[in-house]
Design a protein around this motif. Sequence first.
Motif, PDB file in Angstrom:
ATOM      1  N   HIS A 196       0.831  -1.203   0.000  1.00 23.55           N
ATOM      2  CA  HIS A 196       0.000   0.000   0.000  1.00 23.55           C
ATOM      3  C   HIS A 196       0.865   1.253   0.000  1.00 23.55           C
ATOM      4  O   HIS A 196       1.699   1.437   0.884  1.00 23.55           O
ATOM      5  CB  HIS A 196      -0.906   0.025   1.232  1.00 23.55           C
ATOM      6  CG  HIS A 196      -1.776  -1.185   1.378  1.00 23.55           C
ATOM      7  ND1 HIS A 196      -2.815  -1.461   0.523  1.00 23.55           N
ATOM      8  CD2 HIS A 196      -1.759  -2.193   2.289  1.00 23.55           C
ATOM      9  CE1 HIS A 196      -3.401  -2.578   0.885  1.00 23.55           C
ATOM     10  NE2 HIS A 196      -2.776  -3.050   1.955  1.00 23.55           N
ATOM     11  N   THR A 197       0.636   2.134  -0.966  1.00 23.99           N
ATOM     12  CA  THR A 197       1.338   3.418  -0.980  1.00 23.99           C
ATOM     13  C   THR A 197       0.700   4.365   0.033  1.00 23.99           C
ATOM     14  O   THR A 197      -0.446   4.175   0.473  1.00 23.99           O
ATOM     15  CB  THR A 197       1.265   4.069  -2.364  1.00 23.99           C
ATOM     16  OG1 THR A 197      -0.107   4.389  -2.662  1.00 23.99           O
ATOM     17  CG2 THR A 197       1.827   3.142  -3.441  1.00 23.99           C
ATOM     18  N   ALA A 198       1.422   5.417   0.360  1.00 22.98           N
ATOM     19  CA  ALA A 198       0.872   6.418   1.270  1.00 22.98           C
ATOM     20  C   ALA A 198      -0.339   7.100   0.646  1.00 22.98           C
ATOM     21  O   ALA A 198      -1.315   7.420   1.346  1.00 22.98           O
ATOM     22  CB  ALA A 198       1.945   7.445   1.616  1.00 22.98           C
ATOM     23  N   THR A 199      -0.284   7.320  -0.648  1.00 27.67           N
ATOM     24  CA  THR A 199      -1.422   7.943  -1.332  1.00 27.67           C
ATOM     25  C   THR A 199      -2.672   7.076  -1.215  1.00 27.67           C
ATOM     26  O   THR A 199      -3.778   7.581  -0.973  1.00 27.67           O
ATOM     27  CB  THR A 199      -1.093   8.184  -2.808  1.00 27.67           C
ATOM     28  OG1 THR A 199       0.052   9.045  -2.894  1.00 27.67           O
ATOM     29  CG2 THR A 199      -2.265   8.820  -3.537  1.00 27.67           C
ATOM     30  N   GLU A 200      -2.510   5.769  -1.380  1.00 28.57           N
ATOM     31  CA  GLU A 200      -3.654   4.874  -1.232  1.00 28.57           C
ATOM     32  C   GLU A 200      -4.168   4.895   0.206  1.00 28.57           C
ATOM     33  O   GLU A 200      -5.390   4.966   0.446  1.00 28.57           O
ATOM     34  CB  GLU A 200      -3.268   3.447  -1.615  1.00 28.57           C
ATOM     35  CG  GLU A 200      -4.405   2.444  -1.438  1.00 28.57           C
ATOM     36  CD  GLU A 200      -3.951   1.000  -1.475  1.00 28.57           C
ATOM     37  OE1 GLU A 200      -4.754   0.129  -1.092  1.00 28.57           O
ATOM     38  OE2 GLU A 200      -2.794   0.737  -1.856  1.00 28.57           O
ATOM     39  N   LEU A 201      -3.270   4.831   1.174  1.00 30.27           N
ATOM     40  CA  LEU A 201      -3.688   4.807   2.575  1.00 30.27           C
ATOM     41  C   LEU A 201      -4.422   6.086   2.973  1.00 30.27           C
ATOM     42  O   LEU A 201      -5.296   6.062   3.838  1.00 30.27           O
ATOM     43  CB  LEU A 201      -2.477   4.586   3.483  1.00 30.27           C
ATOM     44  CG  LEU A 201      -1.830   3.201   3.391  1.00 30.27           C
ATOM     45  CD1 LEU A 201      -0.536   3.163   4.199  1.00 30.27           C
ATOM     46  CD2 LEU A 201      -2.791   2.121   3.878  1.00 30.27           C
ATOM     47  N   TRP A 202      -4.092   7.190   2.340  1.00 28.20           N
ATOM     48  CA  TRP A 202      -4.786   8.440   2.646  1.00 28.20           C
ATOM     49  C   TRP A 202      -6.282   8.334   2.345  1.00 28.20           C
ATOM     50  O   TRP A 202      -7.103   8.977   2.999  1.00 28.20           O
ATOM     51  CB  TRP A 202      -4.179   9.598   1.851  1.00 28.20           C
ATOM     52  CG  TRP A 202      -4.819  10.912   2.189  1.00 28.20           C
ATOM     53  CD1 TRP A 202      -5.761  11.588   1.474  1.00 28.20           C
ATOM     54  CD2 TRP A 202      -4.581  11.692   3.362  1.00 28.20           C
ATOM     55  NE1 TRP A 202      -6.125  12.748   2.115  1.00 28.20           N
ATOM     56  CE2 TRP A 202      -5.410  12.838   3.278  1.00 28.20           C
ATOM     57  CE3 TRP A 202      -3.745  11.546   4.472  1.00 28.20           C
ATOM     58  CZ2 TRP A 202      -5.431  13.830   4.268  1.00 28.20           C
ATOM     59  CZ3 TRP A 202      -3.768  12.530   5.455  1.00 28.20           C
ATOM     60  CH2 TRP A 202      -4.606  13.650   5.347  1.00 28.20           C
ATOM     61  N   SER A 203      -6.643   7.505   1.380  1.00 33.08           N
ATOM     62  CA  SER A 203      -8.053   7.354   1.018  1.00 33.08           C
ATOM     63  C   SER A 203      -8.812   6.466   2.002  1.00 33.08           C
ATOM     64  O   SER A 203     -10.047   6.403   1.954  1.00 33.08           O
ATOM     65  CB  SER A 203      -8.174   6.770  -0.397  1.00 33.08           C
ATOM     66  OG  SER A 203      -7.734   5.413  -0.420  1.00 33.08           O
ATOM     67  N   TRP A 204      -8.098   5.768   2.872  1.00 41.13           N
ATOM     68  CA  TRP A 204      -8.752   4.920   3.871  1.00 41.13           C
ATOM     69  C   TRP A 204      -9.384   5.805   4.951  1.00 41.13           C
ATOM     70  O   TRP A 204      -8.922   6.911   5.235  1.00 41.13           O
ATOM     71  CB  TRP A 204      -7.736   3.983   4.530  1.00 41.13           C
ATOM     72  CG  TRP A 204      -7.218   2.892   3.639  1.00 41.13           C
ATOM     73  CD1 TRP A 204      -7.163   2.878   2.276  1.00 41.13           C
ATOM     74  CD2 TRP A 204      -6.651   1.659   4.078  1.00 41.13           C
ATOM     75  NE1 TRP A 204      -6.593   1.710   1.832  1.00 41.13           N
ATOM     76  CE2 TRP A 204      -6.281   0.937   2.917  1.00 41.13           C
ATOM     77  CE3 TRP A 204      -6.423   1.085   5.320  1.00 41.13           C
ATOM     78  CZ2 TRP A 204      -5.691  -0.321   2.972  1.00 41.13           C
ATOM     79  CZ3 TRP A 204      -5.834  -0.161   5.387  1.00 41.13           C
ATOM     80  CH2 TRP A 204      -5.472  -0.869   4.225  1.00 41.13           C
ATOM     81  N   SER A 205     -10.411   5.282   5.594  1.00 45.25           N
ATOM     82  CA  SER A 205     -11.017   5.991   6.722  1.00 45.25           C
ATOM     83  C   SER A 205     -10.115   5.854   7.947  1.00 45.25           C
ATOM     84  O   SER A 205      -9.232   4.980   8.010  1.00 45.25           O
ATOM     85  CB  SER A 205     -12.400   5.420   7.036  1.00 45.25           C
ATOM     86  OG  SER A 205     -12.273   4.103   7.568  1.00 45.25           O
ATOM     87  N   ASP A 206     -10.349   6.700   8.937  1.00 44.90           N
ATOM     88  CA  ASP A 206      -9.576   6.608  10.181  1.00 44.90           C
ATOM     89  C   ASP A 206      -9.795   5.252  10.849  1.00 44.90           C
ATOM     90  O   ASP A 206      -8.865   4.676  11.423  1.00 44.90           O
ATOM     91  CB  ASP A 206      -9.969   7.741  11.133  1.00 44.90           C
ATOM     92  CG  ASP A 206      -9.551   9.099  10.588  1.00 44.90           C
ATOM     93  OD1 ASP A 206      -8.352   9.312  10.388  1.00 44.90           O
ATOM     94  OD2 ASP A 206     -10.433   9.942  10.364  1.00 44.90           O
TER      95      ASP A 206
END
Length: 748
Positions: free
Chosen positions: A99-109
């Motif tokens: 998982h890239t950081a950009t992808e993880l940013w789209s995840w909910s808290d």
Amino acid sequence: MSETRDPENRPEGISDYTGPAGGWGALRAVARTVREQMKASPDTRALLQMNQPDGFDCPGCAWPDPRHTSSFEFCENGAKAVTWEATVKRVDPDFFARHTATELWSWSDHQLEDAGRLTEPLRYDAETDRFVPVTWDEAFARAGASMQALAHADQAEFYCSGRASNEAAFLYQLFAREFGTNNFPDCSNMCHEATSTGLPKSIGIGKGTVTLEDFDHADAIFCIGHNPGTNHPRMLGTLAAASKRGVPIIVANPMRERGLERFKSPQHPTEMLSPHSTPLASAYHQVRIGGDMAMLKGMMKLVVEADALDHAFIAQHTEGLDALRADLDATSWNWIEVESGLTRDAIESMAQVYMKAERVIVCYGMGITQHKHGTQNVQAIANLLLLRGMFGKEGAGICPLRGHSNVQGDRTVGITELPTEDMLERLDAAFGIASPRHHGHNAVEALAAMRAGHSKALISLGGNLAVAMPDPEACFAAVRGLDLSVNILTKFNRTCLLTAKETLVLPCLGRTELDVQDAGPQWVTVEDSMSMVHASRGKLKAPGPEVRSEPAIVAGLAQAAMPHTRVDWTALVADYDRIRDRIEAVYPDFRDFNRRVREPGGFRLTIGPATRTWKTPSGKAQFIAHPHVEDQAERPLLLTTIRSHDQYNTTIYSLDDRYRGVTGRRDVIFANEVDLAMLGLAEGDKVDVTTPAGRTLKGFTLVRHAIARGSLAAYYPEANCLVPLEDYDPASGTPAYKSIPVTICAAA
């Protein structure tokens, strides 16, 4: 019988909750979270060690432990906190390779923290947009180089979460002060700073004055601006015991909360098998959001007019009553009723209970503190109690309900931007350092300094600072603009993704886990909300061999940032008894620390008002008047942020809020049904919520709820976007999360 029902035409995921707080719903929720997080792990036995003399302190709320603990001394939300920490899920290097950081940013808290426990030190690699593993030596070297490159020490901000132990927090403040700054934005700034600021001026100490045993002797209990069913569930057992004794429990809160209405204890089998539950509130007054000061002035006005004062106590122990009398005389009942949303009859009924009782405890939470006048609210509660001498006697006093289990202890051992001179002198003498004397930054000031480019480094001992603060857009940009961001955490969160020039994520042990140093297994201490200091001993295996304790990580960072440090960090971390010896040297109230804390239950720190000792400049408690301006302007709708039942601060365990009948969603606005009709709106409508400055929360769904007229509620942190960083209590710096002026209209 089902505890929820779904009438026709209610929005998706919205129902009526009909059960009590606790009960079978709590047991089912615990079973579900254990199953989801711990699977078939034998570590489920950790629940039996929580809040036991030889176990660990609950990483959730700061409600104290009884002197004689039960075999199951934990609540639903405490169990969630433990299973969330002791989860079998792992966020390891393979996870970040996928998982890239950009992808993880789209995840909910919720998704980010639900992914599992961190296992190795990480740094952000901009070229690959991934977090990659590093050795501890490299992590410390990178952090140290960035800190040494700062133009001056005040460019660093040291954030501290309330879950840090006394030992970790003490080392952390030592690190910052030897480094040369008093910049301590901490979670207290966002919750009970009004208590820490207001009460010392009133009664000489910024802490509560009651013990858990005082609740056994009170003959009236007032609960103002708090929700124990969600935020401190173990308090429900204490309130239930008082209710069964016939003690009136008077509630003042804008929302009807099941945890203040009735309770069925999951720890008592006979009660669970009974069809009945224990009623809690004997009277429930739905004060308007922000109307607590008016309500309190009304009560005080009645007490003074009835001459129901403790004249001997006032004469011997207080000053300032004349100014308070004058303010109360100038306060009109029209203003009191309009501002509070309560009738004079309702306030008179509250005052009658107060005047008839000989021993009164007033409990309050963030519904009192998180306003622009939060410090004034706290001092008004102190005024009310002082009028009848409700300090220094059994069964009476003030009870601020703290959040995290050691947020009060962290402040006690030095996590403060406003250190006293005598404390700094003792710290310098104990370690041979020269601490800075100028005041540092609180949380609001730290974010302002980062936004302006004056601060360049953020070290976070736990927490999720950027998400917890108001105005996320500004906060996110501020952290992204830093030269260094260091996050010491058990789990990955959104603040980690706000990548600075150098971003490090350092995995630490949780409260439940075994901590072994050179001298052998170690344990730590915490202070609860009633000033009891006791030991906490984790026993579970760490989630990975590279996970280190918070004291060890703090020491490693300090040595890297200060190659010529005068502190023997290695010796301190080798044996935590040495840290406690130094705490004792700096804080005299910790006398004989290592011996006393080894006694079952620990010991209580000195609370001056408990013996009618007032550490104010005059040596007397102070009545503090807060005159107001009465005008005819129409009162705006005010919105408060709230936590769901499946949430602890910024940690969201699920998207449910059982006691409010919400399942699988958080995009809701709770509103009074009469207000909706007057606005031409109805439950289920999509609306936009807008502040006078144009901040907007868009497309949320209206849900009718038993909430005071003129009041709205939305979940935190989703509604933080409505609060500017500049909207805070000027006395304490606490953001005004609980009284946001807004308008609502159909969504665009």
